[in-house]
Design a protein around this motif. Sequence first.
Motif, PDB file in Angstrom:
ATOM      1  N   ASP A   1      24.996  13.946  13.645  1.00 56.54           N
ATOM      2  CA  ASP A   1      25.454  15.384  14.564  1.00 56.54           C
ATOM      3  C   ASP A   1      26.132  16.092  13.657  1.00 56.54           C
ATOM      4  OD1 ASP A   1      24.606  14.061  16.671  1.00 56.54           O
ATOM      5  OD2 ASP A   1      26.508  12.941  17.275  1.00 56.54           O
TER       6      ASP A   1
ATOM      7  N   GLU B   1      28.747  20.236  23.613  1.00 54.62           N
ATOM      8  CA  GLU B   1      27.572  20.112  22.683  1.00 54.62           C
ATOM      9  C   GLU B   1      26.197  20.689  23.128  1.00 54.62           C
ATOM     10  OE1 GLU B   1      28.231  16.011  20.558  1.00 54.62           O
ATOM     11  OE2 GLU B   1      27.686  15.712  22.494  1.00 54.62           O
TER      12      GLU B   1
ATOM     13  N   HIS C   1      24.297  17.538  19.095  1.00 55.88           N
ATOM     14  CA  HIS C   1      24.210  16.364  19.200  1.00 55.88           C
ATOM     15  C   HIS C   1      22.474  15.909  19.077  1.00 55.88           C
ATOM     16  CE1 HIS C   1      24.443  11.864  20.127  1.00 55.88           C
ATOM     17  NE2 HIS C   1      23.283  12.069  21.033  1.00 55.88           N
TER      18      HIS C   1
END
Length: 302
Positions: free
Chosen positions: A90, A116, A202
Amino acid sequence: MPFFSIIIPTYNQGTFLSKCLKSVFQQSYKDFEVIVIDNHSNDSTKNVLKNLKKKIIWKKIYNNGVIAKSRNMGIKIARGKWLAFLDSDDTWNKNRLKIIYNEIRKKNFDILCSGEVFKKNNKITNVNIPGPYETSFYKKLILTGNRLSTSATVVRKYFLKKKKIIFNEAKKFNTCEDYFFFLEIANKDGKFYFLKKVLGTHRFHKKSSSSNLISTLESEKEVLKHHIFKVQKFTRNSMLLWDEAIYSRNLKFALLNFVKNKNNITKLIKYFYNHPFIFTYYLKYLIFKKTHEFFLKFYIKS
């Protein structure tokens, strides 16, 4: 003593780790230490870390496939006031730590989770908005599932030390050890704060543990069993709570399937008839999340 300790567990993800560390050292806020816990990788990881012209703490461990062991080693080593977890595949936006630092100065909380972007094959597939926080949050986490993401989370180290909380290293909780961790924090009255700003990415790929849906679902059930039958004290009727938690997850898949395929309306009516309160609550929760995620995804793409 640094303000943040960034804990990065890794295993054979040299290419991703390079991008991950680049996003860390590009942070506009600089008061942090970086701890890489390497599960004896045998790919390019060693070269990535040796050629890095930045100071890091690099520790090796044999975690036997249990990432919780790596995270716990990082927690033990960390000197920072706040722990920032980051998986090696990530990345973070460059102002993430600065924005979070400012939030810490303004508000009182023990754990913060930000939004995210989800990516697969370098394409945005979704935007994940954490939360929301609600009263009886421990119970809500049991009923509806995890509302946080590890790589988007920072936790006050003093709180973990005071409450004696670490990641559970039982192998049956693997891939959902973070869910177990957040449940522990909620059960021990941790103050949650959800920042609805997208501050990281992510990545989903073949090697990521979260890509194995069946394994993750089985692990989640083990976490639920433990907390419902051994930990929680808010109800004596553990079996009813278990049924409601499983019902919520089945309902989630039924609703998503209905939205995707426009069928199974009879099944949804049956769900509503059996548990009208939980059906209404979960539908409201899902609409809240998906609406926020839709508009943020549209905004980011535009």
